[in-house]
Design a protein around this motif. Sequence first.
Motif, mmCIF file in Angstrom:
data_model
loop_
_atom_site.group_PDB
_atom_site.id
_atom_site.type_symbol
_atom_site.label_atom_id
_atom_site.label_comp_id
_atom_site.label_asym_id
_atom_site.label_seq_id
_atom_site.Cartn_x
_atom_site.Cartn_y
_atom_site.Cartn_z
ATOM 1 N N THR A 1 31.382 13.567 39.809
ATOM 2 C CA THR A 1 30.784 12.611 40.760
ATOM 3 C C THR A 1 31.863 12.209 41.756
ATOM 4 O OG1 THR A 1 31.367 10.660 39.481
ATOM 5 C CG2 THR A 1 29.242 11.650 38.981
ATOM 6 N N PRO A 2 31.442 11.753 42.960
ATOM 7 C CA PRO A 2 32.459 11.293 43.922
ATOM 8 C C PRO A 2 33.158 10.035 43.399
ATOM 9 C CG PRO A 2 30.255 11.409 44.915
ATOM 10 C CD PRO A 2 30.076 11.598 43.461
ATOM 11 N N ASP B 1 39.366 1.152 49.021
ATOM 12 C CA ASP B 1 38.327 0.151 49.184
ATOM 13 C C ASP B 1 38.830 -0.914 50.163
ATOM 14 O OD1 ASP B 1 36.167 -1.506 48.816
ATOM 15 O OD2 ASP B 1 36.927 -2.376 46.947
ATOM 16 N N ARG C 1 42.877 4.915 40.219
ATOM 17 C CA ARG C 1 41.928 6.002 40.523
ATOM 18 C C ARG C 1 42.649 7.155 41.214
ATOM 19 N NH1 ARG C 1 36.119 3.998 42.210
ATOM 20 N NH2 ARG C 1 35.761 2.387 40.677
ATOM 21 N N PHE D 1 36.546 2.924 53.584
ATOM 22 C CA PHE D 1 36.457 3.611 52.296
ATOM 23 C C PHE D 1 37.028 5.022 52.432
ATOM 24 C CE2 PHE D 1 32.633 0.818 52.016
ATOM 25 C CZ PHE D 1 33.015 0.075 50.905
ATOM 26 N N GLU E 1 39.886 0.928 38.555
ATOM 27 C CA GLU E 1 39.532 -0.322 39.223
ATOM 28 C C GLU E 1 38.022 -0.389 39.479
ATOM 29 O OE1 GLU E 1 41.692 1.929 40.359
ATOM 30 O OE2 GLU E 1 43.591 1.017 40.902
ATOM 31 N N ASP E 2 37.488 -1.601 39.360
ATOM 32 C CA ASP E 2 36.069 -1.801 39.704
ATOM 33 C C ASP E 2 35.943 -1.960 41.209
ATOM 34 O OD1 ASP E 2 34.843 -1.650 37.256
ATOM 35 O OD2 ASP E 2 35.382 -3.720 36.754
ATOM 36 N N VAL E 3 34.912 -1.352 41.764
ATOM 37 C CA VAL E 3 34.673 -1.506 43.200
ATOM 38 C C VAL E 3 33.288 -2.118 43.366
ATOM 39 C CG1 VAL E 3 34.367 -0.296 45.391
ATOM 40 C CG2 VAL E 3 36.136 0.456 43.805
ATOM 41 N N LYS E 4 33.252 -3.282 43.995
ATOM 42 C CA LYS E 4 31.948 -3.923 44.218
ATOM 43 C C LYS E 4 31.603 -3.772 45.692
ATOM 44 C CE LYS E 4 32.033 -7.168 40.382
ATOM 45 N NZ LYS E 4 33.094 -6.451 39.667
ATOM 46 N N GLN E 5 30.718 -2.874 45.960
ATOM 47 C CA GLN E 5 30.298 -2.656 47.337
ATOM 48 C C GLN E 5 28.883 -2.123 47.330
ATOM 49 O OE1 GLN E 5 29.701 0.463 48.987
ATOM 50 N NE2 GLN E 5 29.895 1.582 47.062
ATOM 51 N N SER F 1 27.513 -1.166 50.628
ATOM 52 C CA SER F 1 27.263 -0.579 51.948
ATOM 53 C C SER F 1 27.328 0.954 51.906
ATOM 54 C CB SER F 1 28.266 -1.126 52.965
ATOM 55 O OG SER F 1 29.579 -0.802 52.559
ATOM 56 N N LEU F 2 28.199 1.458 51.052
ATOM 57 C CA LEU F 2 28.391 2.912 51.007
ATOM 58 C C LEU F 2 27.428 3.520 49.985
ATOM 59 C CD1 LEU F 2 30.215 5.223 52.059
ATOM 60 C CD2 LEU F 2 31.724 4.779 50.127
ATOM 61 N N VAL G 1 26.898 5.981 47.757
ATOM 62 C CA VAL G 1 27.578 7.064 47.043
ATOM 63 C C VAL G 1 27.237 6.947 45.556
ATOM 64 C CG1 VAL G 1 29.745 5.736 46.822
ATOM 65 C CG2 VAL G 1 29.815 8.210 46.703
ATOM 66 N N GLU G 2 26.933 8.090 44.959
ATOM 67 C CA GLU G 2 26.521 8.070 43.552
ATOM 68 C C GLU G 2 27.741 8.117 42.638
ATOM 69 O OE1 GLU G 2 23.460 10.808 42.368
ATOM 70 O OE2 GLU G 2 22.473 10.593 44.300
ATOM 71 N N GLU G 3 28.478 7.036 42.634
ATOM 72 C CA GLU G 3 29.670 6.997 41.791
ATOM 73 C C GLU G 3 29.280 6.519 40.395
ATOM 74 O OE1 GLU G 3 34.086 5.405 42.751
ATOM 75 O OE2 GLU G 3 32.618 3.887 42.284
ATOM 76 N N ASP G 4 29.758 7.222 39.374
ATOM 77 C CA ASP G 4 29.494 6.817 37.989
ATOM 78 C C ASP G 4 30.852 6.732 37.302
ATOM 79 O OD1 ASP G 4 28.912 6.614 35.334
ATOM 80 O OD2 ASP G 4 27.333 8.128 35.322
ATOM 81 N N ILE G 5 31.409 5.535 37.319
ATOM 82 C CA ILE G 5 32.807 5.403 36.909
ATOM 83 C C ILE G 5 32.994 5.637 35.405
ATOM 84 C CG2 ILE G 5 33.209 2.919 36.433
ATOM 85 C CD1 ILE G 5 35.100 5.133 38.950
ATOM 86 N N PHE H 1 31.366 7.841 33.709
ATOM 87 C CA PHE H 1 31.394 9.305 33.594
ATOM 88 C C PHE H 1 32.753 9.847 34.054
ATOM 89 C CE2 PHE H 1 30.979 13.572 35.244
ATOM 90 C CZ PHE H 1 30.395 14.216 34.168
ATOM 91 N N VAL H 2 33.288 9.258 35.130
ATOM 92 C CA VAL H 2 34.590 9.715 35.650
ATOM 93 C C VAL H 2 35.677 9.536 34.583
ATOM 94 C CG1 VAL H 2 36.371 9.283 37.396
ATOM 95 C CG2 VAL H 2 33.983 9.300 38.058
#
Lengths: 148, 167
Positions: free
Chosen positions: A89-90, A95, A103, A132, B9-13, B15-16, B18-22, B24-25
Amino acid sequence: MNPIFRGLAIYVFLLLIFRITGKRSLSETTTFEFVLLLIISETIQQAMVGEDFSITTAFLLIMTLMGADLVLSLLKNKFKTVDKITEGTPVIIVDNGKPLQHRMKLSRVAEEDVLNAARSSLGLERMEEIKFAVLENDGSISIIPYKN
Amino acid sequence: MLFSKFKLEDVKQDSLQVEEDISFVRKELVFQRVGWFVMFVVLALGCVGLFGTGILSHRTEATANAKIEYERFLRFDNKTQLIFRINNANSSTTIGIPINYLSKFIVEKITPEPHIQRQTNGSMFYDFHTAGSSEIRMLVKPITTGNYKANIAVNRDVIQLTHFVYP
């Protein structure tokens, strides 16, 4: 071994090895990496074909590789999990102008790589101009600037 | 425990798109590190001969009068040598190899060449003119994969060889 099974074994092995080595491996084609890719393809070609240079084997191998890719793309389309497992996944790595160090480190991306992508794609000068940055599935870095 | 080393890091956004699945990462990163470890272990084992050509693979089987040096691990379609060393050989040395073993290999070259080659009771016998200590080399190429054993006769001695042929 049957050329179809050889082709399938190579396909699965390549999929696995590229997932293990990560998105950043061979994502930027420097001269050295280009040569490395050529060596890899030559090695694979010899293992798949061996001493069998018949046109039948060539047809079978091409169909095997294209067929495996087709099946995988259908599975990826149907099952989101397969897509994630095979492609990943991306990952957001910058940020609001702030590089996300953990990351980036774990994904093997340096700040200079982000700045390089920002310069070459959008002509940005500084990290603070980036809203971003996303490490995409293919290992490339997408830059989203602040809107003026 | 391994997972705790992969803090992201947690990203709270919002606007973008994007199918991020942290989560899973994180799993992906752990899988990659395990994969790297396995890859280097396989390479290290390869260096010492688990896949042929190395100390784990090189074998010597001996009796009082004869010795065979060979590779335990072979790779499909890759040539290897069987080296026979015979002590105090008479004027003639006979090497007998079972036909079912020969059906899994192609014998590419024998040095020196045998003066007689005959097939008896399911074995191929090669007769050589020898004197004193002699060395006979056979260059063979496996044409099937898997594990197999063979009892090779060198004059009156019988020596067992074991091979594993990788695809």
